[in-house]
Design a protein around this motif. Structure first.
Motif, short mmCIF file in Angstrom:
data_model
loop_
_atom_site.label_atom_id
_atom_site.label_comp_id
_atom_site.label_asym_id
_atom_site.label_seq_id
_atom_site.Cartn_x
_atom_site.Cartn_y
_atom_site.Cartn_z
N LYS A 1 36.85 39.55 33.24
CA LYS A 1 35.61 40.11 32.69
C LYS A 1 35.15 41.25 33.59
O LYS A 1 35.42 41.26 34.78
N GLN A 2 34.42 42.17 32.98
CA GLN A 2 33.87 43.28 33.77
C GLN A 2 32.42 43.48 33.40
O GLN A 2 32.02 43.32 32.24
N ASN A 3 31.62 43.82 34.42
CA ASN A 3 30.23 44.13 34.20
C ASN A 3 29.85 45.25 35.17
O ASN A 3 29.57 45.01 36.35
N GLY A 4 29.91 46.46 34.69
CA GLY A 4 29.59 47.60 35.55
C GLY A 4 30.59 47.74 36.68
O GLY A 4 31.81 47.80 36.45
N ARG A 5 30.09 47.76 37.91
CA ARG A 5 30.98 47.91 39.07
C ARG A 5 31.64 46.60 39.48
O ARG A 5 32.47 46.57 40.39
N LEU A 6 31.27 45.52 38.84
CA LEU A 6 31.83 44.22 39.18
C LEU A 6 32.81 43.77 38.12
O LEU A 6 32.59 44.02 36.94
N SER A 7 33.85 43.12 38.57
CA SER A 7 34.76 42.48 37.63
C SER A 7 35.30 41.21 38.28
O SER A 7 35.24 41.06 39.51
N ALA A 8 35.78 40.31 37.45
CA ALA A 8 36.31 39.05 37.95
C ALA A 8 37.52 38.66 37.15
O ALA A 8 37.60 38.94 35.95
N THR A 9 38.45 38.01 37.85
CA THR A 9 39.65 37.49 37.20
C THR A 9 39.88 36.09 37.69
O THR A 9 39.84 35.83 38.89
N THR A 10 40.13 35.17 36.76
CA THR A 10 40.51 33.82 37.12
C THR A 10 41.89 33.54 36.57
O THR A 10 42.14 33.71 35.37
N VAL A 11 42.78 33.13 37.47
CA VAL A 11 44.12 32.70 37.06
C VAL A 11 44.13 31.18 37.18
O VAL A 11 44.39 30.62 38.24
N ALA A 12 43.79 30.54 36.07
CA ALA A 12 43.56 29.10 36.10
C ALA A 12 44.82 28.33 36.50
O ALA A 12 44.74 27.33 37.22
N THR A 13 45.97 28.80 36.04
CA THR A 13 47.23 28.09 36.33
C THR A 13 47.56 28.12 37.81
O THR A 13 48.23 27.22 38.32
N GLU A 14 47.08 29.15 38.52
CA GLU A 14 47.34 29.25 39.96
C GLU A 14 46.12 28.88 40.78
O GLU A 14 46.13 29.00 42.00
N ARG A 15 45.06 28.50 40.11
CA ARG A 15 43.87 27.94 40.77
C ARG A 15 43.21 28.89 41.74
O ARG A 15 42.90 28.53 42.89
N TYR A 16 42.96 30.11 41.24
CA TYR A 16 42.16 31.01 42.04
C TYR A 16 41.40 31.97 41.15
O TYR A 16 41.75 32.19 39.99
N SER A 17 40.34 32.52 41.73
CA SER A 17 39.55 33.54 41.05
C SER A 17 39.24 34.64 42.05
O SER A 17 39.09 34.37 43.25
N LEU A 18 39.16 35.86 41.55
CA LEU A 18 38.86 37.02 42.39
C LEU A 18 37.64 37.75 41.83
O LEU A 18 37.50 37.89 40.62
N LEU A 19 36.80 38.18 42.73
CA LEU A 19 35.66 39.01 42.36
C LEU A 19 35.86 40.38 43.01
O LEU A 19 36.03 40.47 44.22
N TYR A 20 35.85 41.41 42.17
CA TYR A 20 36.03 42.78 42.66
C TYR A 20 34.69 43.51 42.64
O TYR A 20 33.98 43.46 41.63
N ILE A 21 34.39 44.14 43.75
CA ILE A 21 33.20 44.99 43.82
C ILE A 21 33.67 46.40 44.11
O ILE A 21 34.32 46.65 45.14
N SER A 22 33.38 47.31 43.20
CA SER A 22 33.80 48.69 43.43
C SER A 22 32.58 49.54 43.78
O SER A 22 31.46 49.23 43.37
N SER A 23 32.83 50.61 44.54
CA SER A 23 31.78 51.56 44.93
C SER A 23 30.53 50.82 45.39
O SER A 23 29.44 50.98 44.84
#
Lengths: 116, 111
Positions: free
Chosen positions: B54-76
């Motif tokens: 999902k993305q919301n402005g400068r933030l986005s997130a990805t969850t790879v449920a099968t590998e049991r992790y999530s990432l939060l990206y903050i740009s600029s």
């Protein structure tokens, strides 16, 4: 409109006193929670209610007693306050899916309790 | 119960930089959320993301449920991004499941 609101925002009280924190949600959710955030910012669940029924009760001293008069309200009463009870208490709500777990949770602004 | 681990515990960024925050969880989940706790203590929902991107402005997130992790990206990044970022998860199993929080990543964005 505030979705999850808690009162009071700040509470300073002496050891041994009894105090209550109130929480109300206007999201139409059926599940409400109390979380405690300690001085290291760690958030830990204390209680959860679904449709006024207690469903989660963590290892919390029985000086803490939640009460849910209806599914939109969950209050927390604390008896005989101790110095170690000082923390920020957050109320939250979500729409439970019955036995299948919970959906997105929304938090109130927190109540900073200081016991002196 | 489910274990939720976040990294790094602390992060200092220059304004304008990008960053990635990581959340590992020990069990399959049906609830994964990212929150931002601002310097005033408010817990703000960023993403509800048990899987996918999902993305919301400068933030986005990805969850790879099968590998049991999530990432939060903050740009600029901006100074207003400062605060603590929490990942919270509830396991995918029967019964009422509590949402367990990680210890958070404390982010400081400097001008």
């Amino acid at each position: 409109d505030t979705a999850v609101s808690q009162t009071p925002k700040y509470l300073v009280t002496q050891m041994g006193n009894d105090k209550s924190i109130k929480c109300e949600q206007n999201l139409g959710h059926d599940t409400m929670y109390w979380y405690k955030q300690d001085s290291k910012k760690f958030l830990k669940i204390m209680f959860s209610y679904n449709n006024k029924e207690l469903i989660i009760n963590e290892t919390v001293p029985n000086r803490f007693s939640p009460k849910s008069p209806d599914k939109a309200h969950l209050n927390l009463h604390i008896n005989s306050l101790e110095l170690g009870d000082s923390a920020v208490y957050f109320c939250a709500s979500s729409q439970g899916r019955g036995q299948m777990g919970n959906t997105e949770a929304f938090f109130g602004q927190g109540t900073r309790l200081t016991v002196v | 119960g489910i274990q939720v681990e976040q990294s790094p515990p602390d992060l200092i960024l220059q304004e304008g930089a990008n960053s990635t925050l990581r959340c590992n969880f020990s069990d399959s989940v049906n609830n994964l959320q990212w929150f931002h706790q601002n310097p005033w203590g408010q817990l703000i929902n960023l993403f509800y993301i048990p899987s996918g991107t999902k993305q919301n402005g400068r933030l986005s997130a990805t969850t790879v449920a099968t590998e049991r992790y999530s990432l939060l990206y903050i740009s600029s990044s901006q100074t207003t991004d400062s605060g603590v970022y929490f990942c919270a998860a509830a396991p995918h199993s029967g019964g009422y499941q509590k949402v367990t929080f990680g210890i958070g990543t404390k982010l400081q964005v400097i001008p």
